[in-house]
Motif scaffolding. Structure first.
Motif, short mmCIF file in Angstrom:
data_model
loop_
_atom_site.label_atom_id
_atom_site.label_comp_id
_atom_site.label_asym_id
_atom_site.label_seq_id
_atom_site.Cartn_x
_atom_site.Cartn_y
_atom_site.Cartn_z
N ALA A 199 36.86 30.75 34.13
CA ALA A 199 36.82 32.05 34.57
C ALA A 199 35.55 32.72 33.98
O ALA A 199 35.45 32.73 32.90
CB ALA A 199 38.22 32.81 34.58
N ALA A 215 33.52 36.73 33.82
CA ALA A 215 33.41 38.14 34.33
C ALA A 215 32.00 38.70 33.62
O ALA A 215 31.79 38.83 32.70
CB ALA A 215 34.55 38.77 33.54
N ASP A 216 31.05 39.05 34.81
CA ASP A 216 29.85 39.75 34.60
C ASP A 216 29.05 39.12 33.58
O ASP A 216 28.27 39.59 32.60
CB ASP A 216 30.03 40.95 34.14
CG ASP A 216 30.66 41.87 35.00
OD1 ASP A 216 30.63 41.85 36.25
OD2 ASP A 216 31.38 42.86 34.62
N SER A 262 33.68 32.25 29.46
CA SER A 262 34.72 31.65 30.19
C SER A 262 35.47 31.01 29.13
O SER A 262 35.12 30.88 27.83
CB SER A 262 34.27 30.53 31.01
OG SER A 262 33.79 29.60 30.31
N ARG A 292 35.59 44.72 30.70
CA ARG A 292 35.58 44.26 31.94
C ARG A 292 36.88 43.41 32.67
O ARG A 292 36.77 42.47 31.95
CB ARG A 292 34.24 43.51 32.11
CG ARG A 292 32.99 44.15 31.62
CD ARG A 292 31.74 43.26 31.79
NE ARG A 292 30.47 44.02 31.61
CZ ARG A 292 30.00 44.26 30.17
NH1 ARG A 292 30.68 43.69 29.31
NH2 ARG A 292 28.91 44.90 30.28
N LYS A 293 37.27 44.21 33.22
CA LYS A 293 38.82 43.45 33.70
C LYS A 293 38.68 42.88 35.07
O LYS A 293 37.92 43.64 35.78
CB LYS A 293 39.77 44.60 33.72
CG LYS A 293 41.14 44.00 34.10
CD LYS A 293 42.29 45.15 34.05
CE LYS A 293 43.56 44.45 34.50
NZ LYS A 293 43.68 43.86 35.67
N SER A 294 39.03 41.65 35.39
CA SER A 294 38.97 40.98 36.83
C SER A 294 40.28 41.41 37.56
O SER A 294 41.10 41.87 36.94
CB SER A 294 38.81 39.46 36.39
OG SER A 294 39.02 38.70 37.56
N LYS A 295 40.14 41.06 38.71
CA LYS A 295 41.15 41.26 39.64
C LYS A 295 42.13 40.36 39.51
O LYS A 295 43.41 40.59 39.70
CB LYS A 295 40.65 41.18 41.18
CG LYS A 295 39.56 42.00 41.59
CD LYS A 295 39.02 41.96 42.89
CE LYS A 295 37.94 42.72 43.53
NZ LYS A 295 37.37 42.68 44.71
N LYS A 296 41.76 39.17 38.70
CA LYS A 296 43.13 38.21 38.34
C LYS A 296 43.59 38.80 36.88
O LYS A 296 43.13 39.76 36.28
CB LYS A 296 42.56 36.86 38.31
CG LYS A 296 41.87 36.48 39.82
CD LYS A 296 41.45 34.94 39.74
CE LYS A 296 41.20 34.38 40.70
NZ LYS A 296 40.61 33.12 41.13
N CYS A 308 40.34 39.34 31.37
CA CYS A 308 39.31 40.35 31.02
C CYS A 308 38.57 39.96 29.78
O CYS A 308 38.92 38.90 29.39
CB CYS A 308 40.05 41.66 30.76
SG CYS A 308 40.80 41.81 29.26
N HIS A 309 37.70 40.61 29.65
CA HIS A 309 36.55 40.40 28.49
C HIS A 309 36.28 41.66 27.72
O HIS A 309 36.16 42.78 28.36
CB HIS A 309 35.15 39.95 28.99
CG HIS A 309 35.34 38.63 29.62
ND1 HIS A 309 35.60 38.25 30.91
CD2 HIS A 309 35.11 37.29 28.87
CE1 HIS A 309 35.44 36.73 31.35
NE2 HIS A 309 35.07 36.42 29.85
#
Length: 398
Positions: free
Chosen positions: A1, A3-4, A8, A150-154, A157-158
């Motif tokens: 995964a 994010a921005d 991963s 930075r939070k993902s919809k899943k 997050c990072h």
């Protein structure tokens, strides 16, 4: 995964080979901190006796930062070394909005990817579905200052921290089970997996820091080379009538003669002598010649000092040689039958060794003294031949 563009997660089961009960297992997360991780309510996550020995300053070479040293004078963090059989026990962490339950100590620790250079960002997976950004910040802000989430919809997050050592504190929370409030719903619970993330911003800052360190190293080397480089000779001024007049005065001064004669030699080699300046140069050459008598007088004075030193050395050597003769005489008397029979076998052996050693030293000093006397006789014969008026060299003082 991903994010921005931050990174991963990559789990490698081959790295799951270290037991949590091993005192060094927690060092992956805390080995360059040297401080006790504390929960929001103030409880310690691990004991002091385990936290301080985990300090590993060698990680500063990998992270590019200077780790916090727990041995700084005045901090008082210098406990005795702990027993090696103390297990690492993770405790429950209570927060306002959630509770973190530690993993089973019998399970192997969670694996982590290779740490990127200058890493300040972590990947957090296994979050509860209902976990908000505020809850995530509440849990991880106890690890240090957070600059971005930075939070993902899943369920991942990072998180980017302000300093690199804060990432190690966040890695320590990997494996904890997170439960929101008192609910046991699946959407309100999850097992955290915290790993190093590869972020462009971290790598850029790390590269900038490396370039800065390289510039500082080049500057330091240049300063060291400049310090060790021999000084350049002073520049010689161009010839002019004014400079020639000043140089003529310097040539008459004994203390400035060495500097002035160098300038005069340079001017002559440059070809500054011509019809117009010939008289001026002749005057300066005549001034240089006037120092011959002074130099000869200085040489005579130094020769006299050397002769006095030679005479003093010869007298001292004569005294030493006299004492050596007396010592050898004592040994020779001891080896005569009248006294020799009363010594034991070991004593005779030592006396014989000492006698031979003293005779060798006596002979060496005698040869040296004879050499000095032969040199004096040769010098006296040279002086007698030099008294012949036909061999004298007359020096015109003018």
């Amino acid at each position: 995964a991903a994010a921005d563009g931050l990174g991963s997660i990559a789990i490698d089961t081959t790295q799951l080979n270290m037991s949590v009960t091993d005192p060094t297992a927690w060092a992956t997360a805390m080995n360059n901190l040297g401080m006790v991780p504390v929960g929001l309510a103030g409880q310690q996550l691990v004991t002091d006796s385990i936290c301080v020995p985990g300090f590993d300053p060698s990680l500063s070479m990998m992270t590019g930062i200077t780790p916090i040293n727990p041995m700084i004078p005045g901090m008082g963090l210098v406990p005795p070394p702990p027993p090696t059989d103390v297990p690492v026990v993770k405790e429950i962490i209570h927060c306002k909005s959630c509770t973190l339950f530690p993993p089973n100590p019998n399970l192997p620790p969670p694996s982590t990817r290779e740490r990127p250079p200058g890493c300040k960002t972590v990947f957090v997976g296994g979050l509860p579905e209902n976990a908000t950004e505020e809850i995530i910040q509440e849990v991880f802000e106890q690890c240090g200052d957070i600059t971005a989430i930075r939070k993902s919809k899943k369920n991942f997050c990072h998180i980017r921290f302000a300093e690199e050592f804060m990432v190690d504190k966040a890695i320590y929370l990997s494996g904890y089970r997170m439960r929101l409030g008192s609910s046991t719903d699946k959407k309100d619970s999850g097992r955290l997996h915290v790993d190093f993330a590869q972020a462009r911003d971290d790598f850029y800052e790390w590269e900038c820091k490396q370039r800065m360190l390289a510039r500082e190293e080049r500057h330091r080397r240049k300063m060291e080379e400049d310090r060790l480089r021999p000084p350049s000779p002073p520049a010689i001024m161009h010839y002019s009538e004014h400079e020639a007049a000043l140089l003529a005065e310097k040539l008459k001064d004994d203390s400035k003669f060495s500097e002035a004669i160098t300038v005069l030699l340079t001017w002559i080699e440059r070809g500054e002598v011509n019809r117009r300046s010939a008289n001026q140069f002749y005057s300066m050459v005549q001034s240089a010649n006037s120092h011959v008598r002074r130099l000869m007088n200085e040489k005579a004075a130094h020769e006299q000092e050397m002769e006095q030193a030679k005479e003093s050395f010869k007298n001292a050597l004569t005294g030493i040689l006299t004492q050596f003769e007396q010592i050898v005489a004592v040994f020779n008397a001891s080896t005569r039958q009248k006294a020799w029979d009363h010594f034991s076998k070991a004593q005779r052996k030592n006396i014989d060794i000492w006698r031979k050693h003293s005779e060798e030293l006596r002979n060496a000093h005698s040869e040296q003294l004879m050499g000095i006397r032969r040199e004096e006789e040769m010098e006296m014969s040279d002086d007698d031949s030099g008294d012949n008026p036909t061999k004298k060299l007359r020096v015109d003082d003018s």
